[in-house]
Write a protein that holds these residues in place. Structure first.
Motif, PDB file in Angstrom:
ATOM      1  N   SER A   1      -1.228  46.886  20.727  1.00 16.84           N
ATOM      2  CA  SER A   1      -0.947  46.185  19.474  1.00 16.84           C
ATOM      3  C   SER A   1      -0.115  44.923  19.693  1.00 16.84           C
ATOM      4  N   GLN A   2       0.462  44.767  20.880  1.00 19.54           N
ATOM      5  CA  GLN A   2       1.331  43.623  21.133  1.00 19.54           C
ATOM      6  C   GLN A   2       1.007  42.990  22.480  1.00 19.54           C
ATOM      7  N   GLY A   3       1.107  41.672  22.520  1.00 20.44           N
ATOM      8  CA  GLY A   3       0.853  40.946  23.753  1.00 20.44           C
ATOM      9  C   GLY A   3       2.109  40.823  24.591  1.00 20.44           C
ATOM     10  N   ILE A   4       1.914  40.821  25.902  1.00 25.76           N
ATOM     11  CA  ILE A   4       2.978  40.572  26.872  1.00 25.76           C
ATOM     12  C   ILE A   4       2.687  39.195  27.465  1.00 25.76           C
ATOM     13  N   TYR A   5       3.686  38.304  27.435  1.00 26.46           N
ATOM     14  CA  TYR A   5       3.498  36.920  27.836  1.00 26.46           C
ATOM     15  C   TYR A   5       4.405  36.542  28.990  1.00 26.46           C
ATOM     16  N   MET A   6       3.862  35.708  29.892  1.00 27.02           N
ATOM     17  CA  MET A   6       4.645  35.119  30.961  1.00 27.02           C
ATOM     18  C   MET A   6       4.877  33.652  30.613  1.00 27.02           C
ATOM     19  N   ASP A   7       6.117  33.232  30.727  1.00 25.10           N
ATOM     20  CA  ASP A   7       6.498  31.857  30.439  1.00 25.10           C
ATOM     21  C   ASP A   7       6.228  31.013  31.671  1.00 25.10           C
ATOM     22  N   LEU A   8       5.329  30.052  31.547  1.00 26.98           N
ATOM     23  CA  LEU A   8       4.977  29.198  32.678  1.00 26.98           C
ATOM     24  C   LEU A   8       5.459  27.771  32.494  1.00 26.98           C
ATOM     25  N   ARG A   9       6.367  27.562  31.524  1.00 20.32           N
ATOM     26  CA  ARG A   9       6.990  26.245  31.394  1.00 20.32           C
ATOM     27  C   ARG A   9       7.926  26.050  32.587  1.00 20.32           C
ATOM     28  N   GLU A  10       7.971  24.862  33.115  1.00 17.16           N
ATOM     29  CA  GLU A  10       8.850  24.587  34.246  1.00 17.16           C
ATOM     30  C   GLU A  10      10.306  24.650  33.801  1.00 17.16           C
ATOM     31  N   GLY A  11      11.174  25.025  34.719  1.00 17.59           N
ATOM     32  CA  GLY A  11      12.597  25.106  34.417  1.00 17.59           C
ATOM     33  C   GLY A  11      13.095  26.533  34.540  1.00 17.59           C
TER      34      GLY A  11
END
Length: 164
Positions: free
Chosen positions: A97-107
């Motif tokens: 029911s929920q997504g798991i996200y990886m942050d790929l913004r630099e920094g």
């Protein structure tokens, strides 16, 4: 991590092609995971975890490069972020029911893992660099931090069978 069903192996060229097409860079631990496992359905013993005040959750699928459009990181996932943020917050898993996200913004936020879940945080807990409009800020309120790295996230789900 032990899988009930695992995706077919991939190679470095597939990963590099995706990175170039999306103009992003995977963290080294995530790249290693994709080359070794390429996602799949975790075995029940490795699927359950709990964070903060959220209920006990179960990972239904860890996405990889696959022709199955429902389980592929190559396919766009629906969310309410602007196109810029959507391309940099990659959905890497699903709880049912929920997504798991990886942050790929630099920094400093690069590689952090979040769950996009309701109810919203009481205050924004993610770095808002790159959030371009009001909808991005509103949607970001639903991002709950899970882990600082992909390795830390996978460790929540269970041991590497090669380390057992």
């Amino acid at each position: 991590m032990i899988f009930e069903r695992q995706n077919e192996p991939i190679d470095e060229a597939t990963i590099k092609g995706f990175e170039v097409a999306r103009n992003l860079r995977f963290p080294s631990d995530y790249r290693a995971f994709l080359l070794k496992f390429n996602g799949g359905r975790p075995a029940d013993a490795n699927a359950f975890w709990q964070i903060d005040e959220l209920n006990l959750l179960s990972i239904e699928e860890v996405y990889g490069f696959t022709s199955d459009s429902l389980n592929s990181i190559e396919k766009d996932r629906f969310n309410n972020f602007s196109n810029s943020i959507h391309m940099q917050l990659l959905q890497i898993a699903y709880t049912g029911s929920q997504g798991i996200y990886m942050d790929l913004r630099e920094g400093p936020m690069h590689g952090k893992i979040y769950i996009l879940a309701r109810p919203a945080n009481k205050a924004l807990k993610v770095d808002d660099a790159g959030f371009q409009d009001e909808d991005d800020y509103e949607e970001a309120l639903f991002l709950h931090p899970v882990a600082n790295t992909f390795s830390e996230f996978i460790a929540l789900l269970g041991p590497d069978p090669n380390e057992a």
